[in-house]
Scaffold this motif. Structure first.
Motif, PDB file in Angstrom:
ATOM      1  N   ASP A  12     -26.635 -50.318  11.584  1.00 38.43           N
ATOM      2  CA  ASP A  12     -27.343 -48.481  11.758  1.00 38.43           C
ATOM      3  C   ASP A  12     -27.094 -48.464  13.681  1.00 38.43           C
ATOM      4  O   ASP A  12     -26.576 -47.662  14.115  1.00 38.43           O
ATOM      5  CB  ASP A  12     -28.319 -48.775  11.135  1.00 38.43           C
ATOM      6  CG  ASP A  12     -28.351 -48.610  10.078  1.00 38.43           C
ATOM      7  OD1 ASP A  12     -27.874 -47.907   9.610  1.00 38.43           O
ATOM      8  OD2 ASP A  12     -29.497 -48.685   9.887  1.00 38.43           O
ATOM      9  N   LYS A  66     -26.464 -39.444   5.382  1.00 38.98           N
ATOM     10  CA  LYS A  66     -27.029 -40.370   4.727  1.00 38.98           C
ATOM     11  C   LYS A  66     -29.024 -40.519   5.771  1.00 38.98           C
ATOM     12  O   LYS A  66     -29.659 -40.749   4.744  1.00 38.98           O
ATOM     13  CB  LYS A  66     -27.001 -42.185   4.620  1.00 38.98           C
ATOM     14  CG  LYS A  66     -27.273 -43.340   4.447  1.00 38.98           C
ATOM     15  CD  LYS A  66     -26.947 -43.854   3.767  1.00 38.98           C
ATOM     16  CE  LYS A  66     -28.283 -45.339   3.215  1.00 38.98           C
ATOM     17  NZ  LYS A  66     -27.962 -46.626   3.520  1.00 38.98           N
ATOM     18  N   ARG A  67     -28.552 -40.403   6.635  1.00 40.33           N
ATOM     19  CA  ARG A  67     -29.917 -40.585   7.349  1.00 40.33           C
ATOM     20  C   ARG A  67     -30.459 -38.911   7.107  1.00 40.33           C
ATOM     21  O   ARG A  67     -31.497 -38.830   6.939  1.00 40.33           O
ATOM     22  CB  ARG A  67     -29.556 -40.969   8.753  1.00 40.33           C
ATOM     23  CG  ARG A  67     -29.504 -41.800   9.328  1.00 40.33           C
ATOM     24  CD  ARG A  67     -28.823 -41.727  10.485  1.00 40.33           C
ATOM     25  NE  ARG A  67     -30.084 -40.956  11.253  1.00 40.33           N
ATOM     26  CZ  ARG A  67     -30.482 -41.255  12.460  1.00 40.33           C
ATOM     27  NH1 ARG A  67     -30.979 -42.855  11.919  1.00 40.33           N
ATOM     28  NH2 ARG A  67     -30.915 -40.612  13.046  1.00 40.33           N
ATOM     29  N   TRP A  68     -30.165 -37.765   7.529  1.00 41.67           N
ATOM     30  CA  TRP A  68     -30.097 -36.671   6.618  1.00 41.67           C
ATOM     31  C   TRP A  68     -30.694 -36.918   5.420  1.00 41.67           C
ATOM     32  O   TRP A  68     -31.860 -35.681   5.450  1.00 41.67           O
ATOM     33  CB  TRP A  68     -28.754 -34.780   7.409  1.00 41.67           C
ATOM     34  CG  TRP A  68     -28.635 -35.708   8.242  1.00 41.67           C
ATOM     35  CD1 TRP A  68     -29.457 -36.080   9.620  1.00 41.67           C
ATOM     36  CD2 TRP A  68     -27.401 -34.992   9.414  1.00 41.67           C
ATOM     37  NE1 TRP A  68     -28.505 -35.968  10.556  1.00 41.67           N
ATOM     38  CE2 TRP A  68     -27.534 -34.899  10.259  1.00 41.67           C
ATOM     39  CE3 TRP A  68     -26.648 -33.698   8.167  1.00 41.67           C
ATOM     40  CZ2 TRP A  68     -25.853 -33.731  11.007  1.00 41.67           C
ATOM     41  CZ3 TRP A  68     -25.418 -32.934   9.284  1.00 41.67           C
ATOM     42  CH2 TRP A  68     -24.462 -33.550  10.175  1.00 41.67           C
ATOM     43  N   GLU A  69     -30.112 -36.727   4.152  1.00 40.00           N
ATOM     44  CA  GLU A  69     -31.019 -36.973   3.373  1.00 40.00           C
ATOM     45  C   GLU A  69     -31.687 -38.044   2.983  1.00 40.00           C
ATOM     46  O   GLU A  69     -32.954 -37.656   2.230  1.00 40.00           O
ATOM     47  CB  GLU A  69     -29.619 -37.430   2.001  1.00 40.00           C
ATOM     48  CG  GLU A  69     -28.531 -36.883   1.900  1.00 40.00           C
ATOM     49  CD  GLU A  69     -28.010 -37.098   0.593  1.00 40.00           C
ATOM     50  OE1 GLU A  69     -27.319 -38.638   1.253  1.00 40.00           O
ATOM     51  OE2 GLU A  69     -26.738 -37.072   0.614  1.00 40.00           O
ATOM     52  N   SER A  70     -32.123 -38.716   3.951  1.00 38.87           N
ATOM     53  CA  SER A  70     -33.163 -39.463   3.387  1.00 38.87           C
ATOM     54  C   SER A  70     -34.586 -38.765   4.699  1.00 38.87           C
ATOM     55  O   SER A  70     -35.880 -38.836   4.144  1.00 38.87           O
ATOM     56  CB  SER A  70     -33.390 -40.816   4.912  1.00 38.87           C
ATOM     57  OG  SER A  70     -34.316 -41.425   4.464  1.00 38.87           O
ATOM     58  N   GLU A  71     -34.050 -38.069   5.206  1.00 44.62           N
ATOM     59  CA  GLU A  71     -34.889 -36.819   6.394  1.00 44.62           C
ATOM     60  C   GLU A  71     -35.597 -35.850   5.290  1.00 44.62           C
ATOM     61  O   GLU A  71     -37.163 -36.270   5.688  1.00 44.62           O
ATOM     62  CB  GLU A  71     -34.160 -36.389   7.579  1.00 44.62           C
ATOM     63  CG  GLU A  71     -33.848 -37.587   8.856  1.00 44.62           C
ATOM     64  CD  GLU A  71     -33.410 -37.509   9.787  1.00 44.62           C
ATOM     65  OE1 GLU A  71     -33.753 -36.356   9.893  1.00 44.62           O
ATOM     66  OE2 GLU A  71     -33.209 -38.425  10.391  1.00 44.62           O
ATOM     67  N   GLU A  73     -36.021 -36.087   2.531  1.00 43.00           N
ATOM     68  CA  GLU A  73     -37.106 -35.909   0.864  1.00 43.00           C
ATOM     69  C   GLU A  73     -38.289 -35.979   1.662  1.00 43.00           C
ATOM     70  O   GLU A  73     -39.319 -35.734   0.655  1.00 43.00           O
ATOM     71  CB  GLU A  73     -36.351 -37.446   0.909  1.00 43.00           C
ATOM     72  CG  GLU A  73     -35.532 -37.243  -0.397  1.00 43.00           C
ATOM     73  CD  GLU A  73     -34.862 -38.886  -0.303  1.00 43.00           C
ATOM     74  OE1 GLU A  73     -35.594 -39.589  -0.211  1.00 43.00           O
ATOM     75  OE2 GLU A  73     -33.513 -38.835  -1.368  1.00 43.00           O
ATOM     76  N   SER A  74     -38.081 -36.217   3.034  1.00 45.94           N
ATOM     77  CA  SER A  74     -39.646 -36.717   3.620  1.00 45.94           C
ATOM     78  C   SER A  74     -40.073 -35.362   3.780  1.00 45.94           C
ATOM     79  O   SER A  74     -41.441 -34.764   3.638  1.00 45.94           O
ATOM     80  CB  SER A  74     -39.395 -37.122   4.594  1.00 45.94           C
ATOM     81  OG  SER A  74     -39.112 -36.422   5.742  1.00 45.94           O
TER      82      SER A  74
END
Length: 221
Positions: A12, A66-71, A73-74
């Motif tokens: 990362d 992947k980062r965008w999907e995680s963000e 979701e929040s």
């Protein structure tokens, strides 16, 4: 004993540095050595995880996604006001923070490579765009009839992309306040602004008579 390294964390760290380097210097500025210098380490520190420049570029798009999907979701609250969720999602799609601006610039740079770069990032920009469009669609689907769904998605996504590109090209002229004002003006015009959000109203009463303006110009000539 040698210090134990978290391989996922190091990966990362390297890809975050790739995004920053590409944002600052474009794809042409990305080399294994320039990346190692940015990280303050050796070339082998990079090649141990990503042996070639090609592998770095091929990993950048999926890493961003992947980062965008995680963000995102929040930001999602299934119990929340749909209009609040829509505004939050659209606001997330524009570069309101320094980190978001770096990632946006890196994403745009995926379009500017040479033929060898294109082989590494083929389809990634399109994949990121398709994901973002589907995200917008998910927040308006069911709230409008089928005939208006795609035009609405087109408009909302095109405006966020336009704001993002403008912010990348003229960062000083597009601070977060201006970005949000434009976004809220659009939502206000479409009656999609949340009830607890006061719009600027800058465009709601706008009426344009292009033919009349053209006629007046001719009469004054």
């Amino acid at each position: 004993m040698p210090k134990e390294v978290d391989h996922d964390e190091r990966g990362d760290e390297i890809l975050s540095a790739v995004a920053g380097l590409v944002a600052d210097a474009g794809l042409r500025g990305l080399t294994i050595r320039s990346l190692a210098n940015r990280l303050g380490g050796s070339v082998s520190m990079v090649t141990h995880y990503f042996p070639t420049r090609h592998s770095l570029l091929a990993s950048l798009g999926p890493w961003l996604l992947k980062r965008w999907e995680s963000e995102i979701e929040s930001l999602t609250d299934l119990e929340g006001d749909p209009l609040v969720q829509l505004r939050s999602t659209l606001a997330w799609l524009i570069p309101l923070t320094p980190e978001a601006l770096v990632e946006e610039k890196a994403g745009l740079s995926l379009l500017t490579g040479n033929e060898r770069d294109a082989a590494a990032v083929h389809g990634l920009r399109q994949e990121l765009d398709a994901w973002a469009r589907e995200l917008v669609r998910s927040h308006v689907d069911g709230s409008v009839d089928d005939a208006h769904l795609e035009p609405l998605v087109d408009m909302l996504y095109a405006v966020t992309r336009g704001i993002s590109v403008s912010a990348c090209e003229a960062e000083g002229s597009w601070p977060p306040e201006r970005q949000m004002s434009v976004l809220d003006d659009l939502l206000d015009l479409l009656d999609l602004l949340p009830a607890n959000q006061s719009g600027t109203g800058r465009l709601r009463d706008l009426k344009i008579d292009a033919h009349g303006a053209d006629r007046n110009m001719k009469e004054g000539a």
